[in-house]
Motif scaffolding. Structure first.
Motif, PDB file in Angstrom:
ATOM      1  N   LEU A 155       0.827  -1.203   0.000  1.00 42.83           N
ATOM      2  CA  LEU A 155       0.000   0.000   0.000  1.00 42.83           C
ATOM      3  C   LEU A 155       0.863   1.255   0.000  1.00 42.83           C
ATOM      4  CD1 LEU A 155      -2.586  -1.302   2.607  1.00 42.83           C
ATOM      5  CD2 LEU A 155      -3.007  -0.943   0.186  1.00 42.83           C
ATOM      6  N   THR A 156       1.980   1.212   0.725  1.00 43.97           N
ATOM      7  CA  THR A 156       2.890   2.355   0.749  1.00 43.97           C
ATOM      8  C   THR A 156       3.448   2.619  -0.637  1.00 43.97           C
ATOM      9  OG1 THR A 156       3.489   1.899   3.045  1.00 43.97           O
ATOM     10  CG2 THR A 156       5.007   3.265   1.772  1.00 43.97           C
ATOM     11  N   GLN A 157       3.743   1.556  -1.376  1.00 46.05           N
ATOM     12  CA  GLN A 157       4.269   1.687  -2.728  1.00 46.05           C
ATOM     13  C   GLN A 157       3.285   2.389  -3.648  1.00 46.05           C
ATOM     14  OE1 GLN A 157       5.113  -2.041  -4.784  1.00 46.05           O
ATOM     15  NE2 GLN A 157       7.139  -1.295  -5.290  1.00 46.05           N
ATOM     16  N   ALA A 158       1.993   2.254  -3.349  1.00 47.56           N
ATOM     17  CA  ALA A 158       0.959   2.891  -4.170  1.00 47.56           C
ATOM     18  C   ALA A 158       0.645   4.304  -3.709  1.00 47.56           C
ATOM     19  CB  ALA A 158      -0.312   2.052  -4.139  1.00 47.56           C
ATOM     20  N   GLY A 159       1.376   4.812  -2.683  1.00 51.65           N
ATOM     21  CA  GLY A 159       1.165   6.182  -2.239  1.00 51.65           C
ATOM     22  C   GLY A 159       0.239   6.324  -1.055  1.00 51.65           C
ATOM     23  N   LEU A 160      -0.117   5.196  -0.401  1.00 49.91           N
ATOM     24  CA  LEU A 160      -0.981   5.237   0.768  1.00 49.91           C
ATOM     25  C   LEU A 160      -0.133   5.061   2.017  1.00 49.91           C
ATOM     26  CD1 LEU A 160      -3.881   2.970  -0.544  1.00 49.91           C
ATOM     27  CD2 LEU A 160      -3.766   5.465  -0.552  1.00 49.91           C
ATOM     28  N   LEU A 161      -0.548   5.694   3.110  1.00 53.09           N
ATOM     29  CA  LEU A 161       0.173   5.605   4.372  1.00 53.09           C
ATOM     30  C   LEU A 161      -0.678   4.826   5.364  1.00 53.09           C
ATOM     31  CD1 LEU A 161       2.621   6.525   6.084  1.00 53.09           C
ATOM     32  CD2 LEU A 161       1.276   8.531   6.738  1.00 53.09           C
ATOM     33  N   PRO A 162      -0.422   3.523   5.547  1.00 52.56           N
ATOM     34  CA  PRO A 162      -1.251   2.716   6.455  1.00 52.56           C
ATOM     35  C   PRO A 162      -1.087   3.174   7.901  1.00 52.56           C
ATOM     36  CG  PRO A 162       0.056   1.326   4.981  1.00 52.56           C
ATOM     37  CD  PRO A 162       0.601   2.713   4.871  1.00 52.56           C
ATOM     38  N   VAL A 163      -2.191   3.453   8.574  1.00 63.05           N
ATOM     39  CA  VAL A 163      -2.176   3.815   9.996  1.00 63.05           C
ATOM     40  C   VAL A 163      -3.307   3.064  10.680  1.00 63.05           C
ATOM     41  CG1 VAL A 163      -1.187   6.096   9.588  1.00 63.05           C
ATOM     42  CG2 VAL A 163      -3.660   5.841   9.641  1.00 63.05           C
ATOM     43  N   SER A 164      -3.138   2.776  11.956  1.00 64.48           N
ATOM     44  CA  SER A 164      -4.200   2.130  12.715  1.00 64.48           C
ATOM     45  C   SER A 164      -5.308   3.128  12.973  1.00 64.48           C
ATOM     46  CB  SER A 164      -3.655   1.593  14.038  1.00 64.48           C
ATOM     47  OG  SER A 164      -2.686   0.600  13.814  1.00 64.48           O
ATOM     48  N   SER A 165      -6.542   2.659  12.980  1.00 66.15           N
ATOM     49  CA  SER A 165      -7.671   3.554  13.188  1.00 66.15           C
ATOM     50  C   SER A 165      -7.965   3.696  14.672  1.00 66.15           C
ATOM     51  CB  SER A 165      -8.914   3.031  12.470  1.00 66.15           C
ATOM     52  OG  SER A 165     -10.017   3.856  12.744  1.00 66.15           O
TER      53      SER A 165
END
Length: 623
Positions: A224-234
């Motif tokens: 997901l980071t490679q696609a420009g998204l920053l994964p964070v816990s909700s």
């Protein structure tokens, strides 16, 4: 620094002329002359001057936008793309003093003298000052002026391999490249270290996960980071599946937090940004691509911000999606576009899990319908269902059944057994592979309406390898049945025997035949047809339902013949005259020699272990 008219960009000329012509002709357009309830005036790029100061709006906490200052530093012509300029600004005071430019700020509107200038959308990673890039509002609107095309069918069907369709391993094909890349600390020895932080990057889009295990985040986070998204816990719970909320005057106005929900229900994935402009029912946001999907259909929801987390690497906001109010229909170079009141297409997914402890858990969610994202979301959701309730390390065995419903066609049947240290990941891939094939086929009637999955988890590995074969006799007559003994050894060293009766067809001619026992992948390697081109969704689904699978054994009886493979048609036992006609000096490439004819082929009932490998032996057919 440049001053006055030297800020004027040639990119604005065709846009201004277009709007003037439309105004004269009475055409309606959402461009600079657009007006709706609460729609601000727009400032042309040519009117900007160095040193101008204004305000920007974004949500730092709750659901109400707050203001902070912005100073205009200059314009970079063509920084985004051909005739797509970028305004350079500096954030001043307010809450931005503490957070600087943060993930989730993308789309924050900038106003000078009450006129909308553009959207904060780019930043310098590791910058010591809050320098930002602002996408001009004219460019955001201009790219969505004309009627956008809907997704069309492929120009021609794609070739698919049997091995690919039967695989349990699915690799995501996410868009990437020039999209937003969350900043990370670069290795000092890396060649990229010299340029880290020295070019504008689209501000990363925070993707909040609710109901997901840490194991799932660690496995799929890099993709997901490679696609420009920053994964964070909700910080919040899962997003309920509720009807669409009717928009009111203060729904998604400029500066509001907006979320694109990729999945909702017992699991929730939502990407957050900021609204730049609402013009009637039209919503403009982000100021840069979300994923570069082009035409899209993603749920667009209101959201509230729990807090903005300052971070030395990349500050980000924790946002929780609220009610769905419309659909994001376009994802282009200068931003995203959505429409209020338009319901997106969602795929209901039901997961029923029987754990190794005898517990039964039921999960329901909806995921978006998208070529790239649907298989990935299924992959993540199924993997998470297993790792959140079962062991993430060590060997296990997963039994998977279910079906994928396709409008107007028979369903795709799922029946797999996966074992070993990566059983959970392989089980998830076993569903993502056929779903990905449906989307990539682009047939108009290949529309998934529902997915039902049943999972049963068992501790420990149940792997075995086929070691050898034996038969009770090596000479048979047509119509006879022989007993084939298949010897398999488990990973623990135990040897067991499977008895396989094989009947020789009554019409089999005298001669040598080969008896082969092997798993589906091994058996299909010997097939004359390795690839096929489906002509319809029904043909593709029929092939998926008849595939030989890698987690079970098959037995084949094969004899040598003289034939040919023409296109995808096997033509065994051709007379010499036909072969001579095909094999002439005036043509080439029209056919392939085909010398194997399958006279018996069936699936062997599943054993207690998942057996892989292949073994063959020869017998003689006599009168």
């Amino acid at each position: 620094m440049h001053k006055g008219k030297r800020f004027y960009s040639l990119a604005i000329v065709p846009v201004v002329l277009t709007f003037l012509l439309m105004t004269v002709s009475g055409a309606q357009t959402p461009g600079p002359s657009a007006s709706g309830p609460g729609t601000p005036q727009l400032m042309p790029l040519a009117d900007l001057k160095e040193g101008m100061r204004g305000v920007a709006r974004t949500v730092f906490k709750g659901d109400k936008p707050e203001e902070f200052g912005v100073e205009i530093l200059g314009v970079l012509p063509g920084a985004i793309g051909p005739k797509q300029d970028l305004i350079v600004g500096r954030l001043l005071g307010g809450p931005a003093e503490r957070t600087a430019v943060f993930a989730g700020m993308s789309g924050s509107p900038v106003y000078i003298d009450g006129k909308l200038v553009g959207a904060i959308s780019y930043s310098f990673p590791f910058s010591k000052e809050p320098i930002c890039g602002i996408t001009p509002i004219e460019q955001m609107i201009a790219i969505f002026e004309k009627k956008q095309p809907t997704k069309t069918a492929s120009a021609e069907p794609r070739a698919l391999s049997f091995a690919q369709l039967a695989s349990s391993i699915w690799s995501p094909e996410l868009p990437g490249g020039g999209l937003a890349q969350p900043s990370t600390v670069t290795n000092a020895n890396s060649k990229m270290a010299a340029v880290a932080g020295q070019s504008f990057q689209p501000i990363a889009t925070p993707l909040t996960f609710s109901g997901f295990s840490q194991a799932a985040l660690e496995l799929y986070g890099p993709q997901l980071t490679q696609a420009g998204l920053l994964p964070v816990s909700s910080a919040g719970g899962s997003a309920a599946i509720t009807p669409m909320k009717k928009a009111v005057d203060d729904t998604l106005v400029g500066g509001s937090s907006v979320s694109m929900e990729l999945a909702r229900g017992d699991y929730s994935l939502a990407a957050s940004g900021t609204v730049t402009l609402r013009d009637g029912g039209r919503i403009y946001a982000f100021g840069h691509p979300f994923l570069g999907l082009g035409t899209s259909d993603l749920p667009m929801s209101e959201s509230h911000v729990v807090t903005v987390v300052p971070n030395l690497s990349n500050s980000f906001k924790l946002a929780v999606p609220d009610a769905m109010v419309g659909s994001m229909t376009q994802d282009r170079a200068t931003g995203v576009f959505g429409e209020l009141g338009q319901a997106p297409k969602m795929i209901p997914v039901h997961i029923n899990l029987q754990t190794s402890r005898g517990q039964t858990k039921s999960l329901d969610l909806e995921i978006i319908s998208d070529d790239f994202l649907t298989p990935l979301l299924l992959n993540i959701s199924l993997y998470n269902a297993l790792t959140a309730n079962e062991r993430a390390l060590g060997d296990s065995t997963i039994e998977l059944t279910g079906q994928i419903d396709v409008n107007g066609n028979e369903p795709i049947k799922l029946d797999r057994r996966l074992t070993g240290g990566q059983a959970a990941q392989l089980a998830a891939g076993s569903v993502a592979v056929p779903v990905s094939a449906l989307f990539r086929s682009r047939f108009d009637d290949a529309v998934i309406s529902r997915i039902d999955i049943n999972l049963r988890s068992i501790d420990g590995s149940r792997e075995a390898t086929l070691e050898r074969l034996s038969v009770d006799k090596d000479q048979v007559k047509p119509g006879d049945t022989i007993d084939v003994q298949a010897y398999a050894r488990t990973s623990g060293g135990k040897l067991f025997v499977e008895r396989i009766p094989v009947t020789i067809p009554a019409e089999t001619p005298v001669g040598s035949i080969s008896i082969t026992v092997g798993d589906g992948i091994a058996i299909q390697k010997n097939a004359a047809i390795q690839q096929f081109v489906p002509k319809s969704a029904a043909e593709l689904i029929g092939t998926l339902n008849k595939l030989k699978l890698p987690d079970r054994l098959y037995v084949q009886a094969v004899r040598t013949t003289a034939g040919a493979l023409i296109g995808v048609n096997e033509m065994p036992n051709l007379p010499p005259s036909m072969l001579a006609t095909l094999n002439n000096d005036r043509t080439t490439g029209a056919y392939k020699p085909f010398v194997q004819t399958v006279i018996a082929d069936r699936e062997i009932a599943p054993a207690d272990f998942v057996i892989t490998g292949q073994q063959s032996l020869n017998i003689q057919v006599i009168k």
